[in-house]
Design a protein around this motif. Structure first.
Motif, PDB file in Angstrom:
ATOM      1  N   MET A  38     -13.502   1.975 -34.764  1.00 47.32           N
ATOM      2  CA  MET A  38     -12.240   1.838 -35.480  1.00 47.32           C
ATOM      3  C   MET A  38     -11.076   2.493 -34.745  1.00 47.32           C
ATOM      4  O   MET A  38      -9.918   2.107 -34.916  1.00 47.32           O
ATOM      5  CB  MET A  38     -12.362   2.448 -36.885  1.00 47.32           C
ATOM      6  N   ALA A  39     -11.364   3.518 -33.940  1.00 49.21           N
ATOM      7  CA  ALA A  39     -10.335   4.191 -33.144  1.00 49.21           C
ATOM      8  C   ALA A  39     -11.016   4.863 -31.971  1.00 49.21           C
ATOM      9  O   ALA A  39     -12.093   5.446 -32.126  1.00 49.21           O
ATOM     10  CB  ALA A  39      -9.576   5.223 -33.978  1.00 49.21           C
ATOM     11  N   PHE A  73      -4.579   9.045 -39.358  1.00 49.80           N
ATOM     12  CA  PHE A  73      -4.457   7.590 -39.348  1.00 49.80           C
ATOM     13  C   PHE A  73      -4.210   7.086 -40.759  1.00 49.80           C
ATOM     14  O   PHE A  73      -4.738   7.633 -41.728  1.00 49.80           O
ATOM     15  CB  PHE A  73      -5.747   6.931 -38.842  1.00 49.80           C
ATOM     16  N   GLN A  74      -3.470   6.013 -40.882  1.00 56.01           N
ATOM     17  CA  GLN A  74      -3.393   5.286 -42.142  1.00 56.01           C
ATOM     18  C   GLN A  74      -4.631   4.392 -42.244  1.00 56.01           C
ATOM     19  O   GLN A  74      -5.075   3.821 -41.255  1.00 56.01           O
ATOM     20  CB  GLN A  74      -2.128   4.438 -42.200  1.00 56.01           C
ATOM     21  N   ASP A 126      -9.412  -0.638 -41.436  1.00 55.48           N
ATOM     22  CA  ASP A 126      -8.652  -0.561 -40.187  1.00 55.48           C
ATOM     23  C   ASP A 126      -7.775   0.683 -40.176  1.00 55.48           C
ATOM     24  O   ASP A 126      -7.190   1.064 -41.200  1.00 55.48           O
ATOM     25  CB  ASP A 126      -7.782  -1.806 -40.003  1.00 55.48           C
ATOM     26  N   LEU A 127      -7.674   1.299 -39.001  1.00 53.32           N
ATOM     27  CA  LEU A 127      -6.872   2.503 -38.837  1.00 53.32           C
ATOM     28  C   LEU A 127      -5.625   2.188 -38.023  1.00 53.32           C
ATOM     29  O   LEU A 127      -5.687   1.446 -37.036  1.00 53.32           O
ATOM     30  CB  LEU A 127      -7.684   3.598 -38.132  1.00 53.32           C
ATOM     31  N   SER A 128      -4.496   2.768 -38.428  1.00 53.93           N
ATOM     32  CA  SER A 128      -3.237   2.518 -37.732  1.00 53.93           C
ATOM     33  C   SER A 128      -2.329   3.736 -37.891  1.00 53.93           C
ATOM     34  O   SER A 128      -2.659   4.699 -38.581  1.00 53.93           O
ATOM     35  CB  SER A 128      -2.543   1.276 -38.302  1.00 53.93           C
ATOM     36  N   GLY A 129      -1.173   3.662 -37.253  1.00 50.95           N
ATOM     37  CA  GLY A 129      -0.168   4.708 -37.404  1.00 50.95           C
ATOM     38  C   GLY A 129      -0.616   6.072 -36.921  1.00 50.95           C
ATOM     39  O   GLY A 129      -0.285   7.099 -37.518  1.00 50.95           O
ATOM     40  N   ARG A 130      -1.329   6.109 -35.817  1.00 50.98           N
ATOM     41  CA  ARG A 130      -1.864   7.376 -35.305  1.00 50.98           C
ATOM     42  C   ARG A 130      -0.739   8.379 -35.047  1.00 50.98           C
ATOM     43  O   ARG A 130       0.250   8.082 -34.385  1.00 50.98           O
ATOM     44  CB  ARG A 130      -2.631   7.100 -34.007  1.00 50.98           C
ATOM     45  N   GLU A 131      -0.911   9.586 -35.597  1.00 51.80           N
ATOM     46  CA  GLU A 131       0.081  10.642 -35.417  1.00 51.80           C
ATOM     47  C   GLU A 131      -0.604  11.997 -35.531  1.00 51.80           C
ATOM     48  O   GLU A 131      -1.719  12.108 -36.055  1.00 51.80           O
ATOM     49  CB  GLU A 131       1.186  10.540 -36.474  1.00 51.80           C
ATOM     50  N   ALA A 171      -6.386   1.104 -43.914  1.00 51.83           N
ATOM     51  CA  ALA A 171      -6.194  -0.154 -44.636  1.00 51.83           C
ATOM     52  C   ALA A 171      -7.377  -0.399 -45.569  1.00 51.83           C
ATOM     53  O   ALA A 171      -8.423   0.256 -45.478  1.00 51.83           O
ATOM     54  CB  ALA A 171      -6.040  -1.317 -43.657  1.00 51.83           C
ATOM     55  N   THR A 189      -5.452  14.704 -35.765  1.00 53.76           N
ATOM     56  CA  THR A 189      -4.805  13.398 -35.739  1.00 53.76           C
ATOM     57  C   THR A 189      -5.004  12.703 -37.080  1.00 53.76           C
ATOM     58  O   THR A 189      -6.072  12.785 -37.679  1.00 53.76           O
ATOM     59  CB  THR A 189      -5.391  12.548 -34.591  1.00 53.76           C
TER      60      THR A 189
END
Length: 342
Positions: free
Chosen positions: A172-173, A204-205, A211-216, A207, A202
């Protein structure tokens, strides 16, 4: 209303301990009845009952036990139960850092391998396992290098997060710097991942389909310390440990870092390790010279007790489990209100 951790520090003199002669109690699970389940380097888990009595439950299919007697090899060979989670029925999921696989153990010891490959290749150093409310399994893999100590480098960034659902196991990441523990927020909208050798956390958002997104980065960009375990409290503070330099910290919702316990106190050994890491010259000897007296190589935090205010400290080199009372309850784990086997 203020944050409950404002002004809070852990008094070392207030610490109590539970469990004896444990071997590498890296990860601890707590149940509402007061039971604790601790990963154990002998190949299984130790069940510590509310009355303090304990039983080692060994995996009956565990292989690769090491006869090593020195610390450096003992930490890198053989079976090495690491992260734990409860399956919905109460069985124990074991991410085995020695056999490089995700295993499932009944509370009587019968075990099976769930995953040891991904995309047709060996899975790597499976560090942690976490189950979500949809019964999906989330795994972290720290590195694909067999001897994880060699991955303690600023230049080896091959960790990843995988998720197993009805469609199998998939990444996933990736591109994570020695992935360690992961946690969801209360609503499972965000996944927080420790990058131990990245010295940061770190976020992640998440979904609906995982699904993982918006890594910060959440909190400091660099803790100047190796982070290991994390756990949320009910106020959205993210607690955690600095392994080898043995500190307990909490990051407030606004990203402010607070050190709650420091068992390193800026030691020369800790400074030498961090200096060597910056130069990519870490050795097992430098690592093993580090560590405090409370829970040597602090590795994890687990909220437990009937009110979820008892905090248990897992470690890589301790033989008992110190614990203290927090000013705020922990965020209940997914298993907390589920019916499990006794």
């Amino acid at each position: 209303m203020g944050n409950p951790i404002d002004g809070f520090e852990i008094d070392p003199a207030s610490l109590k301990t539970i469990g004896t002669d444990l071997q590498r109690p890296e990860c601890i699970l707590a149940e509402p009845d007061g039971s604790l389940w601790s990963a154990d380097a002998r190949g299984g888990v130790v069940h510590i009952r509310p009355d303090g009595s304990q039983t080692l439950i060994a995996q009956d299919t565990a292989t690769g036990f090491s006869d090593a007697t020195d610390d450096a090899s003992r930490f890198t060979t053989g079976t090495l139960p690491n992260g734990l989670a409860f399956a919905r029925n109460g069985d124990i999921l074991i991410s085995n850092f020695g056999t490089d696989r995700l295993e499932l153990m009944k509370r009587t010891g019968e075990s099976e391998v769930l995953y040891d490959t991904i995309n047709g290749k060996p899975i790597g150093k499976v560090n942690f396992v976490l189950r979500d409310s949809k019964d999906r399994l989330w795994l972290t893999v720290s590195t694909t290098i067999a001897n994880w100590m060699e991955a303690c480098s600023p230049n080896i960034i091959d960790g990843y997060i995988a998720m197993a659902d009805e469609n199998g196991l998939r990444i996933m990441a990736d591109g994570l710097h020695f992935t360690n523990e992961i946690r969801f927020d209360e609503n499972e909208k965000f996944l927080y991942a420790v990058e131990t050798c990245g010295m940061k956390i770190t976020r992640f958002q998440v979904a609906e389909n995982g699904d993982l997104s918006g890594r910060e980065t959440f909190g400091p960009e660099n803790h100047n310390a190796f982070i290991d375990g994390i756990a949320f409290d009910a106020y959205d503070n993210l607690w955690g440990t600095h392994v080898m330099t043995d500190r307990i910290f909490a990051i407030k919702p606004d990203g402010d870092l607070r050190i709650l316990l420091d068992d390193d106190q800026g030691s020369a050994e800790g400074k030498a390790l961090l200096s060597a890491f910056a130069q990519d010259k870490v050795t097992p000897e430098l690592q093993l010279a580090c560590g405090g007296n409370i829970a040597n190589w602090m590795a994890s935090l687990t909220f437990g007790g009937a009110d979820l205010r008892q905090v248990y400290i897992g470690s890589l080199r301790g033989t008992t489990i110190p614990y203290f009372t927090a000013p705020v309850a922990g965020l209940p784990m997914i298993h907390w209100n589920e019916r499990t086997k006794n």
